[in-house]
Scaffold this motif. Structure first.
Motif, PDB file in Angstrom:
ATOM      1  N   UNK A  56       0.813  -1.221   0.000  1.00  0.00           N
ATOM      2  CA  UNK A  56       0.000   0.000   0.000  1.00  0.00           C
ATOM      3  C   UNK A  56       0.843   1.267   0.000  1.00  0.00           C
ATOM      4  N   UNK A  57       2.160   1.095  -0.064  1.00  0.00           N
ATOM      5  CA  UNK A  57       3.074   2.246   0.039  1.00  0.00           C
ATOM      6  C   UNK A  57       4.020   2.323  -1.161  1.00  0.00           C
ATOM      7  N   UNK A  58       3.583   1.817  -2.297  1.00  0.00           N
ATOM      8  CA  UNK A  58       4.497   1.706  -3.433  1.00  0.00           C
ATOM      9  C   UNK A  58       4.830   3.036  -4.075  1.00  0.00           C
ATOM     10  N   UNK A 118      10.354  -0.232 -11.242  1.00  0.00           N
ATOM     11  CA  UNK A 118      10.078   0.579 -10.051  1.00  0.00           C
ATOM     12  C   UNK A 118       9.341   1.868 -10.426  1.00  0.00           C
ATOM     13  N   UNK A 119       9.556   2.348 -11.638  1.00  0.00           N
ATOM     14  CA  UNK A 119       8.851   3.549 -12.068  1.00  0.00           C
ATOM     15  C   UNK A 119       7.371   3.333 -12.306  1.00  0.00           C
ATOM     16  N   UNK A 120       6.982   2.106 -12.633  1.00  0.00           N
ATOM     17  CA  UNK A 120       5.600   1.797 -12.971  1.00  0.00           C
ATOM     18  C   UNK A 120       4.890   0.934 -11.927  1.00  0.00           C
ATOM     19  N   UNK A 121       5.603   0.466 -10.913  1.00  0.00           N
ATOM     20  CA  UNK A 121       5.013  -0.549 -10.038  1.00  0.00           C
ATOM     21  C   UNK A 121       3.811  -0.045  -9.246  1.00  0.00           C
ATOM     22  N   UNK A 170       0.854   0.066 -11.660  1.00  0.00           N
ATOM     23  CA  UNK A 170       0.452  -1.282 -12.049  1.00  0.00           C
ATOM     24  C   UNK A 170      -0.279  -1.986 -10.918  1.00  0.00           C
ATOM     25  N   UNK A 171       0.206  -1.819  -9.693  1.00  0.00           N
ATOM     26  CA  UNK A 171      -0.461  -2.427  -8.542  1.00  0.00           C
ATOM     27  C   UNK A 171      -1.857  -1.854  -8.367  1.00  0.00           C
ATOM     28  N   UNK A 172      -1.981  -0.537  -8.531  1.00  0.00           N
ATOM     29  CA  UNK A 172      -3.279   0.127  -8.412  1.00  0.00           C
ATOM     30  C   UNK A 172      -4.242  -0.384  -9.481  1.00  0.00           C
ATOM     31  N   UNK A 173      -3.758  -0.522 -10.696  1.00  0.00           N
ATOM     32  CA  UNK A 173      -4.603  -0.980 -11.798  1.00  0.00           C
ATOM     33  C   UNK A 173      -5.120  -2.390 -11.570  1.00  0.00           C
ATOM     34  N   UNK A 174      -4.327  -3.203 -10.870  1.00  0.00           N
ATOM     35  CA  UNK A 174      -4.717  -4.594 -10.609  1.00  0.00           C
ATOM     36  C   UNK A 174      -5.394  -4.763  -9.251  1.00  0.00           C
ATOM     37  N   UNK A 175      -5.563  -3.668  -8.516  1.00  0.00           N
ATOM     38  CA  UNK A 175      -6.232  -3.735  -7.224  1.00  0.00           C
ATOM     39  C   UNK A 175      -5.436  -4.430  -6.139  1.00  0.00           C
ATOM     40  N   UNK A 176      -4.131  -4.375  -6.240  1.00  0.00           N
ATOM     41  CA  UNK A 176      -3.262  -5.011  -5.243  1.00  0.00           C
ATOM     42  C   UNK A 176      -2.887  -3.970  -4.189  1.00  0.00           C
TER      43      UNK A 176
END
Length: 265
Positions: free
Chosen positions: A173-175, A210-213, A216-222
């Motif tokens: 939650x802190x990416x 690391x620039x997109x993580x 990407x996590x937000x888009x996948x609901x992680x």
């Protein structure tokens, strides 16, 4: 009651989720247990199938240390074998030191039984070696500072200087902040993998940078229960270990001449 009459407490690593990834010793202790305490928010309850019928099993997810220790104390005083089941390996973010200090005060015998950590399970799922021949030989296990801070000298800004493999716990939650800190010393295209619920049903991973993580996590609901692995080890290829190179001598084998220094394409 004398110390010899007291029961024992075992802090057992439950592994990352798959019930088959508990150690043989951990499974045996669950079978022998007279009392089991487990964090239901993290530990797979399928592991309780190894516990004998009628043995009390308490979910400690909503308990304080004091309440948990009260259960342990009463169980040990009654001569019971108590298993405290921790997710992954108890030595990593397991909050066991305070429990050990408490049982020491009570002179209760105890033992730690190691478990398979989620960072190892994540590497296995990805099919990657965390330490790469000819590349990084260091693995950093850490987390992004949030409500619970980390020492400034251990910030991701500082750790990123080394270019080592980074295994990021408790940070899904802190990416956004993790990425900003890492990019102080690492390029934005540094490979990253987000592994969600590794070894659980529905496990999945995202290969990213690391620039997109964060995006990407937000888009996948992680947002939680994810291990983040960072470093060039995720894409490294071509080098082979000297240990098995025919041109390399060691205590168990003499050199056999020139060996290939890379894999043929």
């Amino acid at each position: 009651m004398s110390e010899q009459q007291k029961g024992s407490v075992y802090f057992v690593g439950a592994g990352p989720g798959d019930p088959e990834l508990i150690t043989v010793k951990g499974m045996r202790l669950l079978e022998e247990a007279d009392l089991v305490l487990y964090a239901g928010s993290l530990v797979n309850v399928e592991l309780l199938k190894y516990v004998r019928a009628g043995v009390p099993c308490y979910d400690t997810a909503g308990l304080t240390l004091e309440k948990t220790m009260e259960l342990i104390r009463k169980g040990a005083a009654a001569g019971k074998t108590v298993v405290r089941l921790h997710t992954g390996d108890p030595s990593l973010y397991g909050a066991i030191q305070e429990q050990i200090e408490a049982v020491n005060e009570e002179q209760i015998p105890w033992e730690i039984v190691p478990g398979v950590s989620s960072f190892l399970a994540a590497a296995a799922l990805l099919g990657r070696e965390l330490t790469v021949p000819g590349g990084t030989q260091t693995v950093v296990i850490t987390r992004q500072g949030g409500r619970t801070p980390v020492p400034e000298r251990e910030s991701l800004q500082e750790l990123g200087r080394h270019g080592s493999t980074i295994c990021l716990f408790l940070s899904a939650s802190l990416l956004d902040q993790a990425a900003a800190d890492l990019m102080v010393n690492l390029p934005a295209d540094t490979p990253a993998a987000i592994v969600e619920r590794v070894t659980w049903p529905g496990e999945r991973f995202i290969m990213t940078t690391i620039g997109e993580m964060a995006a990407d996590a937000c888009a996948e609901g992680i947002t939680k229960t994810a291990m983040v692995l960072i470093g060039d080890f995720l894409t490294a290829e071509g080098n082979r270990s000297l240990l098995y190179d025919p041109s390399f001598s060691h205590g168990y084998r003499t050199s056999q001449g020139d060996g290939s220094r890379g894999w043929s394409k």
